[in-house]
Write an enzyme that holds these catalytic residues in place. Structure first.
Site, mmCIF file in Angstrom:
data_model
loop_
_atom_site.group_PDB
_atom_site.id
_atom_site.type_symbol
_atom_site.label_atom_id
_atom_site.label_comp_id
_atom_site.label_asym_id
_atom_site.label_seq_id
_atom_site.Cartn_x
_atom_site.Cartn_y
_atom_site.Cartn_z
ATOM 1 N N GLN A 170 0.832 -1.201 0.000
ATOM 2 C CA GLN A 170 0.000 0.000 0.000
ATOM 3 C C GLN A 170 0.869 1.255 0.000
ATOM 4 O O GLN A 170 1.525 1.555 0.998
ATOM 5 C CB GLN A 170 -0.882 -0.012 1.263
ATOM 6 C CG GLN A 170 -1.759 1.206 1.448
ATOM 7 C CD GLN A 170 -2.526 1.139 2.772
ATOM 8 O OE1 GLN A 170 -2.067 0.534 3.746
ATOM 9 N NE2 GLN A 170 -3.683 1.755 2.819
ATOM 10 N N GLU A 229 -9.995 -1.249 5.632
ATOM 11 C CA GLU A 229 -8.755 -1.497 6.361
ATOM 12 C C GLU A 229 -8.987 -1.379 7.867
ATOM 13 O O GLU A 229 -8.551 -2.214 8.647
ATOM 14 C CB GLU A 229 -7.665 -0.500 5.921
ATOM 15 C CG GLU A 229 -6.327 -0.726 6.637
ATOM 16 C CD GLU A 229 -5.267 0.337 6.326
ATOM 17 O OE1 GLU A 229 -5.570 1.312 5.620
ATOM 18 O OE2 GLU A 229 -4.133 0.179 6.806
ATOM 19 N N GLU A 259 -6.138 8.908 17.333
ATOM 20 C CA GLU A 259 -6.626 10.284 17.502
ATOM 21 C C GLU A 259 -7.476 10.676 16.288
ATOM 22 O O GLU A 259 -8.538 11.283 16.429
ATOM 23 C CB GLU A 259 -5.453 11.268 17.637
ATOM 24 C CG GLU A 259 -4.700 11.169 18.962
ATOM 25 C CD GLU A 259 -3.775 9.956 19.033
ATOM 26 O OE1 GLU A 259 -3.192 9.598 17.980
ATOM 27 O OE2 GLU A 259 -3.643 9.356 20.115
HETATM 28 C C1 LIG Z 1 3.907 -0.160 11.373
HETATM 29 C C2 LIG Z 1 3.301 0.766 10.384
HETATM 30 C C3 LIG Z 1 2.860 0.266 9.175
HETATM 31 C C4 LIG Z 1 2.349 1.125 8.212
HETATM 32 N N1 LIG Z 1 2.011 0.626 6.988
HETATM 33 C C5 LIG Z 1 1.650 1.474 6.001
HETATM 34 C C6 LIG Z 1 1.465 1.020 4.672
HETATM 35 O O1 LIG Z 1 1.630 -0.172 4.396
HETATM 36 N N2 LIG Z 1 1.148 1.904 3.714
HETATM 37 C C7 LIG Z 1 0.967 3.224 3.989
HETATM 38 O O2 LIG Z 1 0.638 3.981 3.085
HETATM 39 N N3 LIG Z 1 1.134 3.712 5.244
HETATM 40 C C8 LIG Z 1 1.486 2.861 6.245
HETATM 41 N N4 LIG Z 1 1.708 3.347 7.517
HETATM 42 C C9 LIG Z 1 1.610 4.776 7.754
HETATM 43 C C10 LIG Z 1 0.471 5.200 8.657
HETATM 44 O O3 LIG Z 1 -0.730 5.174 7.990
HETATM 45 C C11 LIG Z 1 0.834 6.586 9.197
HETATM 46 O O4 LIG Z 1 1.916 6.423 10.076
HETATM 47 C C12 LIG Z 1 -0.294 7.234 9.937
HETATM 48 O O5 LIG Z 1 -1.291 7.625 9.051
HETATM 49 C C13 LIG Z 1 0.159 8.456 10.738
HETATM 50 O O6 LIG Z 1 0.912 9.339 9.970
HETATM 51 P P1 LIG Z 1 2.321 9.880 10.488
HETATM 52 O O7 LIG Z 1 3.117 8.728 10.869
HETATM 53 O O8 LIG Z 1 2.847 10.781 9.470
HETATM 54 O O9 LIG Z 1 1.978 10.684 11.801
HETATM 55 P P2 LIG Z 1 1.405 12.178 11.892
HETATM 56 O O10 LIG Z 1 0.247 12.323 11.000
HETATM 57 O O11 LIG Z 1 2.507 13.124 11.753
HETATM 58 O O12 LIG Z 1 0.865 12.183 13.376
HETATM 59 C C14 LIG Z 1 1.694 12.403 14.506
HETATM 60 C C15 LIG Z 1 0.796 12.533 15.717
HETATM 61 O O13 LIG Z 1 -0.062 13.655 15.566
HETATM 62 C C16 LIG Z 1 -1.407 13.269 15.755
HETATM 63 N N5 LIG Z 1 -2.271 14.084 14.909
HETATM 64 C C17 LIG Z 1 -2.084 14.388 13.612
HETATM 65 N N6 LIG Z 1 -3.096 15.128 13.160
HETATM 66 C C18 LIG Z 1 -3.956 15.282 14.188
HETATM 67 C C19 LIG Z 1 -5.210 15.958 14.343
HETATM 68 N N7 LIG Z 1 -5.777 16.618 13.359
HETATM 69 N N8 LIG Z 1 -5.819 15.893 15.546
HETATM 70 C C20 LIG Z 1 -5.250 15.219 16.569
HETATM 71 N N9 LIG Z 1 -4.069 14.580 16.489
HETATM 72 C C21 LIG Z 1 -3.430 14.614 15.305
HETATM 73 C C22 LIG Z 1 -1.447 11.816 15.378
HETATM 74 O O14 LIG Z 1 -2.549 11.155 15.987
HETATM 75 C C23 LIG Z 1 -0.115 11.326 15.906
HETATM 76 O O15 LIG Z 1 -0.221 11.028 17.270
HETATM 77 C C24 LIG Z 1 2.214 2.503 8.482
HETATM 78 C C25 LIG Z 1 2.644 2.993 9.724
HETATM 79 C C26 LIG Z 1 3.193 2.155 10.660
HETATM 80 C C27 LIG Z 1 3.667 2.743 11.950
#
Ligand SMILES: Cc1cc2nc3c(=O)[nH]c(=O)nc-3n(C[C@H](O)[C@H](O)[C@H](O)COP(=O)(O)OP(=O)(O)OC[C@H]3O[C@@H](n4cnc5c(N)ncnc54)[C@H](O)[C@@H]3O)c2cc1C
Lengths: 375, 400
Positions: free
Chosen positions: B126, B245, B387
């Site tokens: 993905q 998902e 969140e």
């Molecule tokens: C083990 C693992 C597997 C994954 N596999 C895939 C995959 O196969 N394909 C893929 O595309 N993605 C994948 N992901 C990505 C995953 O979808 C993202 O990590 C997730 O969407 C969060 O984005 P970020 O890591 O950039 O965190 P951020 O969006 O930067 O968030 C950081 C923190 O801020 C908080 N936050 C952000 N916005 C808000 C808001 N508006 N209100 C309140 N809190 C907020 C979040 O809850 C979090 O605690 C994977 C992630 C992990 C850790």
């Protein structure tokens, strides 16, 4: 009550803090992990030069004559950078055992060498089957003429792989879990029959599984009188490692705050979201409660009343453990994906705090001890 | 209303259980029980065994090679797989790209990709998240520029689970940088991972495993016919997929299995000279988990039975499943680790993997005790952080 640091304590804190911040970047730490013993040999020497390795050792034995609060200050600084050196194993655990149980000649042989960093000690007490049970010891010691001969195995011995001398607990009488019948021995790292398998814990620090087959040991303290010493050594360890966990929490909290201000999503810093702000506030609350409990532990290490001491150390173990879990789980969560990676420091702090919680009785275990005494 | 499973459901459960018992290789089961993740070859082998039986695409209708099960049967199936320590069918294939293809793809796309996804001839991954686009997925920047009957793709994806195993990747790309709303300039394309210009770099996670990757696109040429649905309507597809998902992430059966495992080990290890399972604190914690599991099981049954079939309209209640399900995965994996005590702390798994023919350091259950706990910290992050799930609930359900 006095929460202020003395002038000496402030100086100590500042000097160690400076040394570490100059030398313990995240990348440098990785380099130290790859060294022969899994820590920085050079920094170890510098600690010795600074007098740190004699911190809790009497001046009479070449030490600094400091107390548990001094140890707490140093451990907190170590926690901030996740220092890998065997300070806890040698200077806190090992030296405490020698100080409490050793004869005059043992103390004057060993403690000055520990303070100078020439001899590293390790405390080999836990066994695989024992889990959190302090009296569960199967290793035996038998008298052979004038000598003692040890047989058995010790588990998760912190820095047991590089120690020059090991303080080993063994059963001299009684059955598997009897509180009486435990005795401490000094065993040379090069003793024949001693086999060590070193490895890294999940947090990167070193430990070893140790097997003893007909190993010669030197009696340390009274025959069958080991448990009282073992208890105090572990309590000193809980206090010290608890302070280190507080340092880890500070580092994680600071990193998280920083990240909240810089990481942008939805056109603004993620820290602009109130739910994130409250999480950061909750982390702060947990951390400060944890710090209070680490202070309690430090103050209780020298308490004379054994029951009082054990009770408060249990309170502190639970308090710091829970705070640490809350702070570290929040820190990873609030970082999102980046918090899950080996490339980023938060996950390493996370595992350091996790290790603290699972050594010497976990949260549930100590809560159980406290609960048993509720009246 | 009847909250019990019917006789047919119970018979079905027995049938699935028997099949797993008779067909799952013992070594695969044992590795899973001890807490090691399924290896690629295990997942492939097992999914093919299931596919022969017609069960791999457990949530698909008969016309696409699925068994055509009811929502309750699907739930039972998944639960039995997890409780039986069988590898889970590859979610990217079965619950993500499969339903998307059925809903949005051309006949030609369906004919080619669906059977291959079912049999795991193609391993899908993905490609949604980017360094700057995590929670705010719609801010993604990876660009696809039309050049004749091809798109030229440039940009970077991150956190791409199992990309290093993958044959294909479904990718969200920006096809109209000038769209009024950011969501309106996104397309959903299928990319062959062997296409020149793709670089996959590993990211090691805090459990020491290689699951995550960065994927770089440098002038990668993708046939326009590999686009799903209309150009610039990829967001509709993505929303549909994310709803599915979320439901899948709850993995209730896994939590049940971990609880059972914690209890099993607690008979073996001791506290104060008695089996840990006799410890009141242990028992209360197990009891609490049982309460939470039952509540989630019934909530999940309610959500799947009520599931609206409308395209692109995921049920916001699936956020409840995602939040509670991941909290339970985290709690049960922590429970297992706590049973291990100090023996859960050594990094033995890594040491043993690095050198072959090493004798064990301790009991066979010790090395992999902390790994799942560490990895599952991510469960409240992936699939939309918890969140963000609460934001969805507050908006879509509470109207706040
Ligand atoms: C083990 C693992 C597997 C994954 N596999 C895939 C995959 O196969 N394909 C893929 O595309 N993605 C994948 N992901 C990505 C995953 O979808 C993202 O990590 C997730 O969407 C969060 O984005 P970020 O890591 O950039 O965190 P951020 O969006 O930067 O968030 C950081 C923190 O801020 C908080 N936050 C952000 N916005 C808000 C808001 N508006 N209100 C309140 N809190 C907020 C979040 O809850 C979090 O605690 C994977 C992630 C992990 C850790």
């Amino acid at each position: 009550m006095d929460f202020e640091l003395s002038e000496d304590q402030r100086l100590l804190k500042d000097s160690i803090s400076r040394l570490l911040s100059d030398n313990y970047g995240f990348a440098a730490r990785r380099g130290y992990m790859a060294e022969a013993n899994g820590y920085s040999a050079k920094l170890w020497e510098q600690y010795a030069e600074l007098g740190l390795l004699g911190l809790p050792i009497d001046e009479k034995y070449g030490g600094f004559g400091g107390g548990p609060v001094d140890v707490m200050l140093v451990m907190e600084e170590f926690g901030r950078v996740m220092a890998l050196e065997p300070f806890l194993a040698s200077v806190v655990l090992g030296a405490t055992a020698v100080k409490l149980a050793g004869s005059e000649s043992q103390k004057s042989m060993i403690l000055p060498a520990v303070a100078a960093g020439q001899v590293k000690l390790a405390f080999a007490h836990g066994e695989q089957q024992a889990r959190h049970d302090m009296t569960d010891v199967l290793t035996t010691a038998k008298k052979d003429g004038n000598a003692w001969v040890l047989d058995g195995a010790k588990s998760v011995v912190l820095h047991g792989d590089c120690a020059d001398k090991l303080v080993v607990s063994a059963r001299t009488s009684g059955g598997r879990r009897d509180a009486g019948g435990l005795t401490l021995f000094l065993v040379d790292g090069s003793a024949s029959g001693l086999a060590r398998r070193g490895y890294a814990l999940r947090d990167g620090s070193r430990a070893a599984e140790i097997s003893l087959t007909g190993v010669k040991g030197e009696l340390l303290g009274a025959v069958d009188g080991g448990l009282a010493v073992i208890e105090r050594v572990i309590q000193a360890g809980i206090a010290a490692l608890g302070a280190e966990a507080v340092g880890c929490m500070e580092a994680m909290h600071a990193m998280t705050l920083d990240y909240m201000k810089t990481r942008q999503q939805f056109g603004k810093a993620i820290g602009q979201n109130q739910v994130m702000q409250h999480k950061a506030a909750d982390m702060l609350i947990a951390m400060e409660q944890g710090r209070s409990m680490a202070m309690l532990a430090a103050m209780m290490v020298d308490e004379e009343d054994a029951e009082e001491r054990a009770h408060h150390i249990s309170l502190a173990k639970v308090g710091v453990g829970q705070a640490g879990r809350h702070v570290s789980q929040s820190a990873v969560q609030m970082h999102g994906g980046i918090g899950m990676t080996e490339e980023y420091a938060v996950g390493h702090y996370f595992r350091r705090v996790m290790t603290f919680e699972h050594l010497w009785g976990d949260t549930s275990f100590h809560l159980g001890l406290i609960a048993d005494k509720v009246a | 209303m009847d909250l019990r499973f019917s006789k047919e459901d119970e018979d079905f459960r027995q049938e699935v259980r028997t099949f797993i018992n008779e067909n799952l290789p013992a070594d695969i089961r044992e590795r899973s029980r001890l807490g090691y993740g399924a290896r690629k070859e295990d997942t492939v082998a097992w999914q093919r065994i299931l596919n022969k039986k017609g069960w791999a695409a457990y949530s698909w209708p008969v016309e696409y090679g699925g068994p055509g099960w009811s929502p309750t049967q699907r739930m039972i199936f998944q639960e039995e797989i997890m409780m039986g320590n069988a590898p889970e069918v590859l979610g990217f294939n079965i619950t993500m790209i499969g339903p998307v293809l059925m809903q949005f793809a051309t006949q030609e796309q369906k004919d080619y990709f669906l059977p291959r996804a079912r049999n795991l001839d193609d391993w899908w991954c993905q490609g949604f998240s980017e360094p700057g686009a995590g929670s705010d997925l719609a801010s993604l920047k990876t660009a696809a520029v039309r050049d004749g009957d091809e798109y030229v793709v440039n940009g970077q994806k991150i956190w791409t689970s199992t990309a290093h195993n993958a044959d294909w990747c479904f990718v969200l790309v920006r096809t109209d940088p000038h769209a009024k709303k950011r969501q309106e300039g996104i397309s959903f394309i299928l990319v062959d991972m062997k296409t020149p210009g793709i670089t996959v770099r590993p990211i090691i996670s805090i459990d020491g495993s290689h699951h995550l990757n960065e994927v770089f696109f440098d002038n990668v040429r993708v046939p326009v016919k590999n686009r799903i649905y209309e150009e610039n309507r990829g967001w509709d597809v993505a929303k549909f997929l994310l709803g599915n998902e979320r439901t899948g992430i709850a993995r209730l059966g896994k939590s049940k299995e971990r609880l059972a495992y914690a209890k099993e080990l607690a008979r073996e290890v001791q506290q104060h000279g008695r089996p840990l399972i006799e410890d009141p604190a242990f028992r209360r914690r197990a009891a609490q988990i049982e309460v939470d599991l039952k509540a989630l099981e019934l909530t999940q049954l309610r959500v799947v039975s009520a599931k609206k079939k409308e395209a692109g309209k995921p049920d916001p209640f699936s956020s409840i499943l995602k939040i509670k399900g991941t909290e339970l995965l985290q709690e049960t994996s922590e429970f297992v680790m706590d049973v291990g005590g100090p023996l859960a702390m050594p990094g033995w798994a890594k040491e043993l993997a690095a050198m072959s023919n090493q004798p064990p350091y301790g009991p066979d259950w010790a090395p992999a005790m902390a790994g799942p706990y560490l990895m599952l910290r991510a469960a409240s992050i992936y699939g939309g952080t918890n969140e963000i799930q609460k934001n969805i609930l507050t908006k879509a359900v509470l109207g706040l």
